[in-house]
Design a protein around this motif. Structure first.
Motif, PDB file in Angstrom:
ATOM      1  N   GLU A  59      21.373   0.365   8.266  1.00 19.45           N
ATOM      2  CA  GLU A  59      20.842  -0.775   7.514  1.00 19.45           C
ATOM      3  C   GLU A  59      19.339  -0.934   7.750  1.00 19.45           C
ATOM      4  O   GLU A  59      18.579  -1.238   6.824  1.00 19.45           O
ATOM      5  CB  GLU A  59      21.577  -2.049   7.934  1.00 19.45           C
ATOM      6  N   LEU A  60      18.913  -0.715   8.981  1.00 20.46           N
ATOM      7  CA  LEU A  60      17.501  -0.906   9.340  1.00 20.46           C
ATOM      8  C   LEU A  60      16.612   0.250   8.888  1.00 20.46           C
ATOM      9  O   LEU A  60      15.496   0.038   8.422  1.00 20.46           O
ATOM     10  CB  LEU A  60      17.371  -1.062  10.857  1.00 20.46           C
ATOM     11  N   TYR A  61      17.103   1.470   9.040  1.00 18.99           N
ATOM     12  CA  TYR A  61      16.237   2.635   8.859  1.00 18.99           C
ATOM     13  C   TYR A  61      16.709   3.604   7.780  1.00 18.99           C
ATOM     14  O   TYR A  61      16.091   4.665   7.603  1.00 18.99           O
ATOM     15  CB  TYR A  61      16.109   3.391  10.187  1.00 18.99           C
ATOM     16  N   GLY A  62      17.746   3.258   7.042  1.00 16.28           N
ATOM     17  CA  GLY A  62      18.233   4.151   6.004  1.00 16.28           C
ATOM     18  C   GLY A  62      19.133   5.238   6.568  1.00 16.28           C
ATOM     19  O   GLY A  62      19.304   5.377   7.778  1.00 16.28           O
ATOM     20  N   GLY A  63      19.725   6.022   5.675  1.00 12.09           N
ATOM     21  CA  GLY A  63      20.650   7.067   6.096  1.00 12.09           C
ATOM     22  C   GLY A  63      22.089   6.598   6.035  1.00 12.09           C
ATOM     23  O   GLY A  63      22.365   5.426   5.765  1.00 12.09           O
ATOM     24  N   GLU A  64      22.995   7.523   6.299  1.00 12.47           N
ATOM     25  CA  GLU A  64      24.421   7.237   6.255  1.00 12.47           C
ATOM     26  C   GLU A  64      25.046   7.459   7.619  1.00 12.47           C
ATOM     27  O   GLU A  64      24.633   8.345   8.370  1.00 12.47           O
ATOM     28  CB  GLU A  64      25.121   8.139   5.230  1.00 12.47           C
ATOM     29  N   VAL A  65      26.058   6.655   7.936  1.00 11.62           N
ATOM     30  CA  VAL A  65      26.804   6.839   9.180  1.00 11.62           C
ATOM     31  C   VAL A  65      27.798   7.973   8.983  1.00 11.62           C
ATOM     32  O   VAL A  65      28.523   8.015   7.982  1.00 11.62           O
ATOM     33  CB  VAL A  65      27.550   5.554   9.574  1.00 11.62           C
ATOM     34  N   GLU A  66      27.832   8.901   9.925  1.00 13.53           N
ATOM     35  CA  GLU A  66      28.781  10.008   9.841  1.00 13.53           C
ATOM     36  C   GLU A  66      29.195  10.454  11.230  1.00 13.53           C
ATOM     37  O   GLU A  66      28.476  10.225  12.201  1.00 13.53           O
ATOM     38  CB  GLU A  66      28.156  11.181   9.077  1.00 13.53           C
ATOM     39  N   GLU A  67      30.344  11.093  11.312  1.00  8.96           N
ATOM     40  CA  GLU A  67      30.773  11.683  12.573  1.00  8.96           C
ATOM     41  C   GLU A  67      30.159  13.064  12.684  1.00  8.96           C
ATOM     42  O   GLU A  67      30.166  13.838  11.734  1.00  8.96           O
ATOM     43  CB  GLU A  67      32.296  11.783  12.650  1.00  8.96           C
ATOM     44  N   TRP A  68      29.612  13.372  13.852  1.00 10.00           N
ATOM     45  CA  TRP A  68      28.938  14.659  13.998  1.00 10.00           C
ATOM     46  C   TRP A  68      29.576  15.566  15.028  1.00 10.00           C
ATOM     47  O   TRP A  68      29.462  16.774  14.954  1.00 10.00           O
ATOM     48  CB  TRP A  68      27.461  14.450  14.321  1.00 10.00           C
ATOM     49  N   ASP A  69      30.267  15.023  16.025  1.00  7.73           N
ATOM     50  CA  ASP A  69      30.934  15.848  17.028  1.00  7.73           C
ATOM     51  C   ASP A  69      32.002  14.992  17.693  1.00  7.73           C
ATOM     52  O   ASP A  69      31.700  14.180  18.567  1.00  7.73           O
ATOM     53  CB  ASP A  69      29.928  16.368  18.058  1.00  7.73           C
ATOM     54  N   THR A  70      33.234  15.180  17.271  1.00  7.69           N
ATOM     55  CA  THR A  70      34.312  14.314  17.762  1.00  7.69           C
ATOM     56  C   THR A  70      34.658  14.569  19.222  1.00  7.69           C
ATOM     57  O   THR A  70      35.410  13.806  19.821  1.00  7.69           O
ATOM     58  CB  THR A  70      35.570  14.511  16.909  1.00  7.69           C
ATOM     59  N   GLU A  71      34.119  15.631  19.821  1.00 12.61           N
ATOM     60  CA  GLU A  71      34.386  15.917  21.225  1.00 12.61           C
ATOM     61  C   GLU A  71      33.392  15.212  22.146  1.00 12.61           C
ATOM     62  O   GLU A  71      33.558  15.219  23.355  1.00 12.61           O
ATOM     63  CB  GLU A  71      34.343  17.428  21.475  1.00 12.61           C
ATOM     64  N   ARG A  72      32.366  14.612  21.580  1.00 18.10           N
ATOM     65  CA  ARG A  72      31.371  13.899  22.370  1.00 18.10           C
ATOM     66  C   ARG A  72      31.605  12.396  22.295  1.00 18.10           C
ATOM     67  O   ARG A  72      32.190  11.899  21.337  1.00 18.10           O
ATOM     68  CB  ARG A  72      29.951  14.218  21.878  1.00 18.10           C
ATOM     69  N   ALA A  73      31.109  11.697  23.328  1.00 26.26           N
ATOM     70  CA  ALA A  73      31.271  10.239  23.324  1.00 26.26           C
ATOM     71  C   ALA A  73      30.455   9.617  22.200  1.00 26.26           C
ATOM     72  O   ALA A  73      30.932   8.735  21.489  1.00 26.26           O
ATOM     73  CB  ALA A  73      30.838   9.673  24.679  1.00 26.26           C
ATOM     74  N   ASN A  74      29.223  10.073  22.028  1.00 30.01           N
ATOM     75  CA  ASN A  74      28.354   9.538  20.970  1.00 30.01           C
ATOM     76  C   ASN A  74      28.590  10.303  19.670  1.00 30.01           C
ATOM     77  O   ASN A  74      27.769  11.100  19.233  1.00 30.01           O
ATOM     78  CB  ASN A  74      26.883   9.646  21.396  1.00 30.01           C
ATOM     79  N   ASN A  75      29.738  10.051  19.065  1.00 36.62           N
ATOM     80  CA  ASN A  75      30.134  10.853  17.904  1.00 36.62           C
ATOM     81  C   ASN A  75      29.734  10.248  16.561  1.00 36.62           C
ATOM     82  O   ASN A  75      30.060  10.793  15.517  1.00 36.62           O
ATOM     83  CB  ASN A  75      31.645  11.089  17.925  1.00 36.62           C
ATOM     84  N   GLN A  76      29.024   9.123  16.586  1.00 33.66           N
ATOM     85  CA  GLN A  76      28.505   8.534  15.354  1.00 33.66           C
ATOM     86  C   GLN A  76      27.019   8.874  15.243  1.00 33.66           C
ATOM     87  O   GLN A  76      26.268   8.673  16.191  1.00 33.66           O
ATOM     88  CB  GLN A  76      28.672   7.009  15.375  1.00 33.66           C
ATOM     89  N   GLN A  77      26.598   9.400  14.102  1.00 36.01           N
ATOM     90  CA  GLN A  77      25.192   9.716  13.937  1.00 36.01           C
ATOM     91  C   GLN A  77      24.659   9.156  12.624  1.00 36.01           C
ATOM     92  O   GLN A  77      25.400   9.005  11.652  1.00 36.01           O
ATOM     93  CB  GLN A  77      24.937  11.217  14.010  1.00 36.01           C
ATOM     94  N   VAL A  78      23.366   8.868  12.655  1.00 38.70           N
ATOM     95  CA  VAL A  78      22.647   8.425  11.462  1.00 38.70           C
ATOM     96  C   VAL A  78      21.373   9.255  11.365  1.00 38.70           C
ATOM     97  O   VAL A  78      20.533   9.227  12.273  1.00 38.70           O
ATOM     98  CB  VAL A  78      22.285   6.929  11.523  1.00 38.70           C
ATOM     99  N   LEU A  79      21.239  10.016  10.287  1.00 42.90           N
ATOM    100  CA  LEU A  79      19.994  10.716  10.000  1.00 42.90           C
ATOM    101  C   LEU A  79      19.133   9.753   9.198  1.00 42.90           C
ATOM    102  O   LEU A  79      19.324   9.586   7.991  1.00 42.90           O
ATOM    103  CB  LEU A  79      20.263  11.998   9.226  1.00 42.90           C
ATOM    104  N   SER A  80      18.214   9.092   9.886  1.00 37.93           N
ATOM    105  CA  SER A  80      17.468   7.998   9.271  1.00 37.93           C
ATOM    106  C   SER A  80      16.456   8.514   8.252  1.00 37.93           C
ATOM    107  O   SER A  80      16.251   9.724   8.094  1.00 37.93           O
ATOM    108  CB  SER A  80      16.750   7.174  10.342  1.00 37.93           C
TER     109      SER A  80
END
Length: 234
Positions: A59-80
């Motif tokens: 919302e702040l910086y643009g981009g879409e929320v997507e899952e990038w690596d389900t084996e990692r804890a930080n599996n949500q990514q935003v390419l702003s």
């Protein structure tokens, strides 16, 4: 009496909690891995394990929320869609740096350029070469430590979201680090918070041999005293 079980199996000894990162809600990246290849980015990338944080970032910086690596804890990514982020830090200790050489089992060497800062040899001379160019060449060959610069900060656009961590091994930023640290110390005098801008700057030039160079480098600029309180920013 103190348990001594880790003396016989030091590799299994639990690592101490890192209070510097335990309250971090997300990470800021200037690059990513595509398959097995590291790729530099022109806009900032965020990762988190909290879908609500990821949604707010988009919302702040643009981009879409997507899952990038389900084996990692930080599996949500935003390419702003931004190359500039205004940040707020609580104190000068929010910016840390050291020289580190990693091995398969962890850190082999950690120093400040003159003395070891970790392990049994802490405080002892590290033995690194004095010349900057030699340090860099050794790091590129994998035989010497490289910079590890870490910044822990809040997003000025939504401070209540929590802390984000940014790490880089940029040699260019390392050259400017003494000036950045001095500016932060001055702006953060008497316990004041500090506002600054983290950006990805485009660099493009042609070498004397005719080679075209084109990349994005991290920069910390616009360092000023923050005049708002965290409560006022909410």
């Amino acid at each position: 009496m103190t348990l001594r079980i880790w003396e016989t199996d030091p590799d299994s000894k639990p690592r101490p909690r890192n209070r510097y990162v335990e309250d971090v809600v997300g990470y800021i990246h200037g690059g990513m891995m595509i398959k097995t290849k590291p790729v530099s980015l022109s806009e900032w990338r965020f990762t988190t394990d909290d879908p609500e944080v990821a949604a707010r970032i988009a919302e702040l910086y643009g981009g879409e929320v997507e899952e990038w690596d389900t084996e990692r804890a930080n599996n949500q990514q935003v390419l702003s869609e931004t190359s500039r982020i205004e940040l707020v830090i609580d104190d000068p200790d929010a910016l840390r740096s050291r020289m580190v050489l990693w091995g398969r089992k962890g850190i082999i060497h950690a120093c400040d350029g003159l003395y070891f800062v970790d392990g049994e040899d802490r405080g002892q001379p590290c033995g690194c070469p004095p010349e900057f160019s030699v340090r860099k060449a050794n790091a590129e060959k994998g035989t010497g430590p490289q910079p590890e610069i870490t910044l822990k900060a809040r997003l000025a656009a939504d401070e209540k979201l929590g802390f984000f961590l940014y790490r880089t091994s940029s040699w260019t930023l390392t050259k400017e680090l003494h000036e950045i640290e001095a500016a932060i110390a001055e702006a953060g005098g008497e316990g004041s918070r500090v506002r600054l801008t983290l950006s990805l700057e485009h660099v493009e030039f042609t070498t004397k041999k005719g080679q075209h160079v084109d990349y994005h480098r991290p920069a910390l600029t616009d360092i000023t005293t923050d005049t708002t309180s965290l409560e006022a920013a909410a």
